[in-house]
Design a protein around this motif. Structure first.
Motif, PDB file in Angstrom:
ATOM      1  N   LEU A 159      -2.728   3.333  -2.764  1.00  0.00           N
ATOM      2  CA  LEU A 159      -1.598   2.364  -2.147  1.00  0.00           C
ATOM      3  C   LEU A 159      -1.744   2.695  -0.567  1.00  0.00           C
ATOM      4  O   LEU A 159      -1.439   3.719  -0.084  1.00  0.00           O
ATOM      5  N   ASP A 160      -2.008   1.481   0.031  1.00  0.00           N
ATOM      6  CA  ASP A 160      -2.164   1.557   1.829  1.00  0.00           C
ATOM      7  C   ASP A 160      -0.510   1.734   2.118  1.00  0.00           C
ATOM      8  O   ASP A 160       0.245   0.868   1.244  1.00  0.00           O
ATOM      9  N   ILE A 161      -0.367   2.457   3.017  1.00  0.00           N
ATOM     10  CA  ILE A 161       1.137   2.559   3.322  1.00  0.00           C
ATOM     11  C   ILE A 161       1.689   1.145   4.327  1.00  0.00           C
ATOM     12  O   ILE A 161       2.404   0.610   4.309  1.00  0.00           O
ATOM     13  N   ASP A 162       0.655   0.778   5.334  1.00  0.00           N
ATOM     14  CA  ASP A 162       0.875   0.126   6.208  1.00  0.00           C
ATOM     15  C   ASP A 162       0.565  -1.329   5.789  1.00  0.00           C
ATOM     16  O   ASP A 162      -0.720  -1.963   6.051  1.00  0.00           O
ATOM     17  N   MET A 163       1.581  -2.200   5.220  1.00  0.00           N
ATOM     18  CA  MET A 163       1.289  -3.491   4.657  1.00  0.00           C
ATOM     19  C   MET A 163       2.295  -4.528   5.076  1.00  0.00           C
ATOM     20  O   MET A 163       3.445  -4.227   5.287  1.00  0.00           O
ATOM     21  N   PRO A 164       2.024  -5.676   5.227  1.00  0.00           N
ATOM     22  CA  PRO A 164       3.117  -6.813   5.849  1.00  0.00           C
ATOM     23  C   PRO A 164       4.076  -6.951   4.264  1.00  0.00           C
ATOM     24  O   PRO A 164       3.669  -6.424   3.458  1.00  0.00           O
ATOM     25  N   GLY A 165       5.496  -7.293   4.743  1.00  0.00           N
ATOM     26  CA  GLY A 165       6.297  -7.459   3.484  1.00  0.00           C
ATOM     27  C   GLY A 165       6.636  -5.959   2.954  1.00  0.00           C
ATOM     28  O   GLY A 165       7.116  -5.031   3.608  1.00  0.00           O
ATOM     29  N   LYS A 166       6.394  -5.811   1.694  1.00  0.00           N
ATOM     30  CA  LYS A 166       6.930  -4.362   1.205  1.00  0.00           C
ATOM     31  C   LYS A 166       5.785  -3.508   1.502  1.00  0.00           C
ATOM     32  O   LYS A 166       4.693  -3.677   1.191  1.00  0.00           O
ATOM     33  N   ASP A 167       6.065  -2.494   2.257  1.00  0.00           N
ATOM     34  CA  ASP A 167       5.041  -1.530   2.321  1.00  0.00           C
ATOM     35  C   ASP A 167       4.550  -0.474   1.454  1.00  0.00           C
ATOM     36  O   ASP A 167       5.161  -0.526   0.182  1.00  0.00           O
ATOM     37  N   GLY A 168       3.626   0.308   1.453  1.00  0.00           N
ATOM     38  CA  GLY A 168       3.273   1.288   0.457  1.00  0.00           C
ATOM     39  C   GLY A 168       4.207   2.205  -0.124  1.00  0.00           C
ATOM     40  O   GLY A 168       4.274   2.359  -1.216  1.00  0.00           O
ATOM     41  N   TRP A 169       5.308   2.557   0.768  1.00  0.00           N
ATOM     42  CA  TRP A 169       6.244   3.391   0.180  1.00  0.00           C
ATOM     43  C   TRP A 169       7.214   3.024  -0.815  1.00  0.00           C
ATOM     44  O   TRP A 169       7.715   3.126  -1.925  1.00  0.00           O
ATOM     45  N   ALA A 170       7.770   1.337  -0.081  1.00  0.00           N
ATOM     46  CA  ALA A 170       8.631   0.591  -1.121  1.00  0.00           C
ATOM     47  C   ALA A 170       8.092   0.445  -2.336  1.00  0.00           C
ATOM     48  O   ALA A 170       8.508   0.268  -3.579  1.00  0.00           O
ATOM     49  N   LEU A 171       6.448   0.229  -2.321  1.00  0.00           N
ATOM     50  CA  LEU A 171       5.786  -0.053  -3.760  1.00  0.00           C
ATOM     51  C   LEU A 171       5.801   1.253  -4.561  1.00  0.00           C
ATOM     52  O   LEU A 171       5.956   1.054  -5.745  1.00  0.00           O
ATOM     53  N   ALA A 172       5.426   2.138  -3.717  1.00  0.00           N
ATOM     54  CA  ALA A 172       5.529   3.377  -4.673  1.00  0.00           C
ATOM     55  C   ALA A 172       6.835   3.650  -5.329  1.00  0.00           C
ATOM     56  O   ALA A 172       6.802   4.171  -6.400  1.00  0.00           O
ATOM     57  N   SER A 173       7.855   3.592  -4.685  1.00  0.00           N
ATOM     58  CA  SER A 173       8.949   3.791  -5.158  1.00  0.00           C
ATOM     59  C   SER A 173       9.432   2.858  -6.569  1.00  0.00           C
ATOM     60  O   SER A 173       9.859   3.308  -7.379  1.00  0.00           O
ATOM     61  N   ARG A 174       8.995   1.575  -6.363  1.00  0.00           N
ATOM     62  CA  ARG A 174       9.079   0.501  -7.397  1.00  0.00           C
ATOM     63  C   ARG A 174       8.102   0.907  -8.858  1.00  0.00           C
ATOM     64  O   ARG A 174       8.723   0.973  -9.684  1.00  0.00           O
TER      65      ARG A 174
END
Length: 167
Positions: free
Chosen positions: A49-64
């Motif tokens: 997962l890349d961290i810096d993405m528009p919308g939901k970033d990689g940290w938010a995605l990892a949390s989900r």
């Protein structure tokens, strides 16, 4: 299967170009929302997962991803172009299993990915290869040349790395 989530199309192509010839099944995804949709029907063995993405970033995605019962323990390799991200706050503990900073060497990324599920990478000789175990598939070399021609600095370093290994 490795799910690679990154908004940078050239990075998605590079990861796919390097991993597919090595036997990895790769699912490239341009954003977190699409990744979450795909996860309804797919079960990746590893996430990159890349961290810096528009919308939901990689940290938010990892949390989900960690909140999903089916992926609570699935290895996650976080990728960032910002070296300071490596010093993560305590609340990010447990969200990922490894971290790598761009630009990175493909060798380092492959080693980290192999370490996550405790897989050993083995070079298997094909009919088209000679006895040189350092030989890189021509498709990978050609893709690296394409990326180098558009200024992708990591590709230039990889081409030099492969030349040095062959020497």
């Amino acid at each position: 299967m490795v799910m690679v989530v990154d908004d940078d199309q050239s990075h998605l192509r590079l990861v796919e170009t390097v991993k597919r010839p090595l036997g990895f099944l790769v699912q490239t995804v341009p954003d977190a929302a699409t990744a979450l949709e795909i996860l309804q029907d797919a079960a990746p063995d590893i996430f990159l997962l890349d961290i810096d993405m528009p919308g939901k970033d990689g940290w938010a995605l990892a949390s989900r991803i960690r909140a999903l019962p089916t992926h609570r323990n699935t290895p996650i390799l976080m990728v960032s172009g910002h070296a300071l991200e490596a010093r993560h706050p305590v609340e990010r503990e447990g969200l990922y299993d490894a971290f790598i900073v761009k630009p990175y060497s493909v060798h380092d990324m492959l080693r980290r990915l192999a370490d996550l599920p405790k897989v050993t990478l083995v070079h298997r000789q094909t009919d088209t290869e000679d006895d040189d175990p350092k030989q890189v598939p021509e498709t990978v070399v050609e893709r690296l040349r394409e990326l180098a021609s558009i200024g992708h600095a990591a590709s230039l370093r990889l081409i030099e790395e492969f030349k040095n290994r062959a020497a």
